[in-house]
Design a protein around this motif. Structure first.
Motif, PDB file in Angstrom:
ATOM      1  N   MET A  19       0.864  -1.184   0.000  1.00 37.61           N
ATOM      2  CA  MET A  19       0.000   0.000   0.000  1.00 37.61           C
ATOM      3  C   MET A  19       0.895   1.226   0.000  1.00 37.61           C
ATOM      4  N   THR A  20       0.671   2.104  -0.979  1.00 39.29           N
ATOM      5  CA  THR A  20       1.579   3.238  -1.071  1.00 39.29           C
ATOM      6  C   THR A  20       0.966   4.388  -1.857  1.00 39.29           C
ATOM      7  N   TRP A  21       1.518   5.583  -1.640  1.00 32.93           N
ATOM      8  CA  TRP A  21       1.171   6.753  -2.422  1.00 32.93           C
ATOM      9  C   TRP A  21       2.115   6.877  -3.614  1.00 32.93           C
ATOM     10  N   HIS A  22       1.573   7.337  -4.735  1.00 34.63           N
ATOM     11  CA  HIS A  22       2.349   7.621  -5.933  1.00 34.63           C
ATOM     12  C   HIS A  22       2.083   9.081  -6.304  1.00 34.63           C
ATOM     13  N   PHE A  23       3.100   9.752  -6.849  1.00 32.92           N
ATOM     14  CA  PHE A  23       2.947  11.171  -7.164  1.00 32.92           C
ATOM     15  C   PHE A  23       3.480  11.483  -8.559  1.00 32.92           C
ATOM     16  N   THR A  24       2.873  12.492  -9.169  1.00 33.12           N
ATOM     17  CA  THR A  24       3.323  12.965 -10.465  1.00 33.12           C
ATOM     18  C   THR A  24       2.963  14.439 -10.598  1.00 33.12           C
ATOM     19  N   GLU A  25       3.622  15.105 -11.506  1.00 32.64           N
ATOM     20  CA  GLU A  25       3.260  16.475 -11.859  1.00 32.64           C
ATOM     21  C   GLU A  25       2.593  16.528 -13.228  1.00 32.64           C
ATOM     22  N   ASP A  26       2.327  15.376 -13.814  1.00 31.72           N
ATOM     23  CA  ASP A  26       1.739  15.268 -15.148  1.00 31.72           C
ATOM     24  C   ASP A  26       0.271  14.852 -15.017  1.00 31.72           C
ATOM     25  N   PRO A  27      -0.660  15.737 -15.372  1.00 29.19           N
ATOM     26  CA  PRO A  27      -2.080  15.374 -15.234  1.00 29.19           C
ATOM     27  C   PRO A  27      -2.481  14.186 -16.090  1.00 29.19           C
ATOM     28  N   ALA A  28      -1.813  13.990 -17.240  1.00 33.75           N
ATOM     29  CA  ALA A  28      -2.146  12.853 -18.097  1.00 33.75           C
ATOM     30  C   ALA A  28      -1.769  11.539 -17.414  1.00 33.75           C
ATOM     31  N   VAL A  29      -0.628  11.528 -16.735  1.00 36.96           N
ATOM     32  CA  VAL A  29      -0.209  10.333 -15.997  1.00 36.96           C
ATOM     33  C   VAL A  29      -1.197  10.053 -14.858  1.00 36.96           C
ATOM     34  N   PHE A  30      -1.614  11.113 -14.185  1.00 38.88           N
ATOM     35  CA  PHE A  30      -2.574  10.967 -13.093  1.00 38.88           C
ATOM     36  C   PHE A  30      -3.891  10.400 -13.591  1.00 38.88           C
ATOM     37  N   ARG A  31      -4.397  10.948 -14.677  1.00 40.94           N
ATOM     38  CA  ARG A  31      -5.678  10.461 -15.208  1.00 40.94           C
ATOM     39  C   ARG A  31      -5.575   9.017 -15.680  1.00 40.94           C
ATOM     40  N   ALA A  32      -4.422   8.659 -16.255  1.00 40.36           N
ATOM     41  CA  ALA A  32      -4.246   7.278 -16.702  1.00 40.36           C
ATOM     42  C   ALA A  32      -4.254   6.318 -15.525  1.00 40.36           C
ATOM     43  N   ALA A  33      -3.657   6.738 -14.410  1.00 44.17           N
ATOM     44  CA  ALA A  33      -3.588   5.865 -13.238  1.00 44.17           C
ATOM     45  C   ALA A  33      -4.888   5.823 -12.465  1.00 44.17           C
ATOM     46  N   ALA A  34      -5.526   6.989 -12.314  1.00 43.07           N
ATOM     47  CA  ALA A  34      -6.672   7.107 -11.407  1.00 43.07           C
ATOM     48  C   ALA A  34      -7.993   7.346 -12.127  1.00 43.07           C
ATOM     49  N   GLY A  35      -8.002   7.273 -13.440  1.00 39.32           N
ATOM     50  CA  GLY A  35      -9.206   7.600 -14.195  1.00 39.32           C
ATOM     51  C   GLY A  35     -10.416   6.773 -13.826  1.00 39.32           C
ATOM     52  N   ALA A  36     -10.218   5.475 -13.581  1.00 37.87           N
ATOM     53  CA  ALA A  36     -11.354   4.610 -13.242  1.00 37.87           C
ATOM     54  C   ALA A  36     -11.994   5.035 -11.931  1.00 37.87           C
ATOM     55  N   LEU A  37     -11.174   5.385 -10.935  1.00 39.20           N
ATOM     56  CA  LEU A  37     -11.716   5.828  -9.650  1.00 39.20           C
ATOM     57  C   LEU A  37     -12.401   7.179  -9.789  1.00 39.20           C
ATOM     58  N   LEU A  38     -11.807   8.099 -10.541  1.00 37.86           N
ATOM     59  CA  LEU A  38     -12.403   9.416 -10.728  1.00 37.86           C
ATOM     60  C   LEU A  38     -13.766   9.312 -11.401  1.00 37.86           C
ATOM     61  N   SER A  39     -13.869   8.414 -12.364  1.00 36.19           N
ATOM     62  CA  SER A  39     -15.133   8.247 -13.080  1.00 36.19           C
ATOM     63  C   SER A  39     -16.181   7.552 -12.232  1.00 36.19           C
ATOM     64  N   ALA A  40     -15.784   6.484 -11.538  1.00 35.87           N
ATOM     65  CA  ALA A  40     -16.746   5.719 -10.747  1.00 35.87           C
ATOM     66  C   ALA A  40     -17.204   6.479  -9.513  1.00 35.87           C
ATOM     67  N   GLY A  41     -16.324   7.324  -8.965  1.00 31.32           N
ATOM     68  CA  GLY A  41     -16.664   8.060  -7.749  1.00 31.32           C
ATOM     69  C   GLY A  41     -16.631   9.554  -7.957  1.00 31.32           C
ATOM     70  N   SER A  42     -17.222  10.018  -9.046  1.00 28.94           N
ATOM     71  CA  SER A  42     -17.075  11.433  -9.407  1.00 28.94           C
ATOM     72  C   SER A  42     -17.691  12.373  -8.376  1.00 28.94           C
ATOM     73  N   ALA A  43     -18.733  11.947  -7.669  1.00 22.98           N
ATOM     74  CA  ALA A  43     -19.334  12.826  -6.662  1.00 22.98           C
ATOM     75  C   ALA A  43     -18.370  13.062  -5.514  1.00 22.98           C
ATOM     76  N   ARG A  44     -17.839  11.991  -4.955  1.00 22.02           N
ATOM     77  CA  ARG A  44     -16.927  12.136  -3.825  1.00 22.02           C
ATOM     78  C   ARG A  44     -15.581  12.727  -4.242  1.00 22.02           C
ATOM     79  N   ASN A  45     -15.275  12.678  -5.525  1.00 24.62           N
ATOM     80  CA  ASN A  45     -14.020  13.247  -6.017  1.00 24.62           C
ATOM     81  C   ASN A  45     -14.218  14.601  -6.683  1.00 24.62           C
TER      82      ASN A  45
END
Length: 269
Positions: free
Chosen positions: A1-27
């Motif tokens: 279990m770990t945190w990952h970080f980036t300064e690239d929004p495209a990398v972030f969306r590629a990694a976390a896109g499924a969570l952002l879409s499925a939980g768009s209200a809480r996010n």
């Protein structure tokens, strides 16, 4: 279990896109800041799935999305968040913010408590307020910008910034509505761009002299309808927990609570 970080929004969306879409209200807080953020983070569990996200739009001020208390506590010891001496202002769901702040071992103070609402079955105000809604035009920019500054002041934030730019953008996109009574603007509200199926109602403001007549209810109803017409499957808004009037209003209009949110200031070393 770990945190990952980036300064690239495209990398972030590629990694976390499924969570952002499925939980768009809480996010919703994260989604609103993706274009302005300089750093992005996501938390993966033992199975490698992404279950938490955050963005940092200003150094030392992370905004959490769906972050568990466990992930928040782990973040408190991470050296990967920018800011001299570590984060100083943290925003997100209450349990996660409290877990993070306590895990820092530094003094902290809750500053704002908000409640996130989601529109269920729209319920028009009864009785209906006098007047009607209309989409704001370029001619309304000076008035709307002045009201936006008053809105910022009313919620306890600095009101010195010129709001002309943000208001102009909202009006140009057709997202800011005025409620008029007798041809005179008496209230306003707007909605955010639709992102991952969600849009947020904000800048709900009525000048003090016009309050108590249902104008805000009319404006809120109009922009909620417009957000759905623009494609939002989820229409959201935040209300200050300390303001029972606005909370009761939104319940009457068909909004239902989703989550409690907290802004905390972490001080000391």
């Amino acid at each position: 279990m770990t945190w990952h970080f980036t300064e690239d929004p495209a990398v972030f969306r590629a990694a976390a896109g499924a969570l952002l879409s499925a939980g768009s209200a809480r996010n919703t807080g994260v989604l609103a800041l993706v274009d302005a953020a300089g750093r992005f983070g996501w938390w993966t569990g033992l199975d490698g799935r992404v279950t938490g996200v955050l963005v940092v739009a200003a150094p030392g001020e992370p905004t959490f999305g769906t972050v568990t208390p466990e992930a928040a506590r782990a973040l408190a010891s991470s050296p990967d968040l920018p800011g001299n001496g570590g984060p100083t202002v943290v925003r997100g769901e209450t349990a996660a913010v409290e877990a993070f702040a306590e895990a820092t071992g530094r003094p902290w103070t809750p500053t704002v408590r908000m409640r996130l609402f989601r529109l269920g079955t729209p319920t028009p105000p009864d009785p209906a307020p006098a007047g009607r809604a209309r989409v704001a035009t370029a001619a309304d920019v000076p008035l709307a910008a002045a009201w936006a500054r008053e809105f910022v002041r009313d919620i306890g934030e600095e009101s010195g910034d010129d709001c002309t730019g943000p208001v102009t953008e909202r009006i140009s996109d057709g997202r800011l509505f005025l409620w008029e009574d007798g041809g005179r603007p008496v209230s306003m509200a707007c909605f955010s761009p639709v992102t991952e199926g969600q849009s947020r109602v904000h800048l709900v403001y009525t000048p003090p002299a016009a309050r108590g007549r249902g104008y805000a209810a009319g404006a809120t109803t109009a922009v909620g309808r417009a957000a759905r017409d623009a494609g939002a499957a989820q229409v959201l808004l935040f209300a200050d927990v300390a303001n029972p009037t606005s909370n009761a209003l939104y319940l009457r209009l068909g909004y239902r609570p989703v989550a409690e949110h907290l802004t905390a200031e972490v001080t000391g070393r």
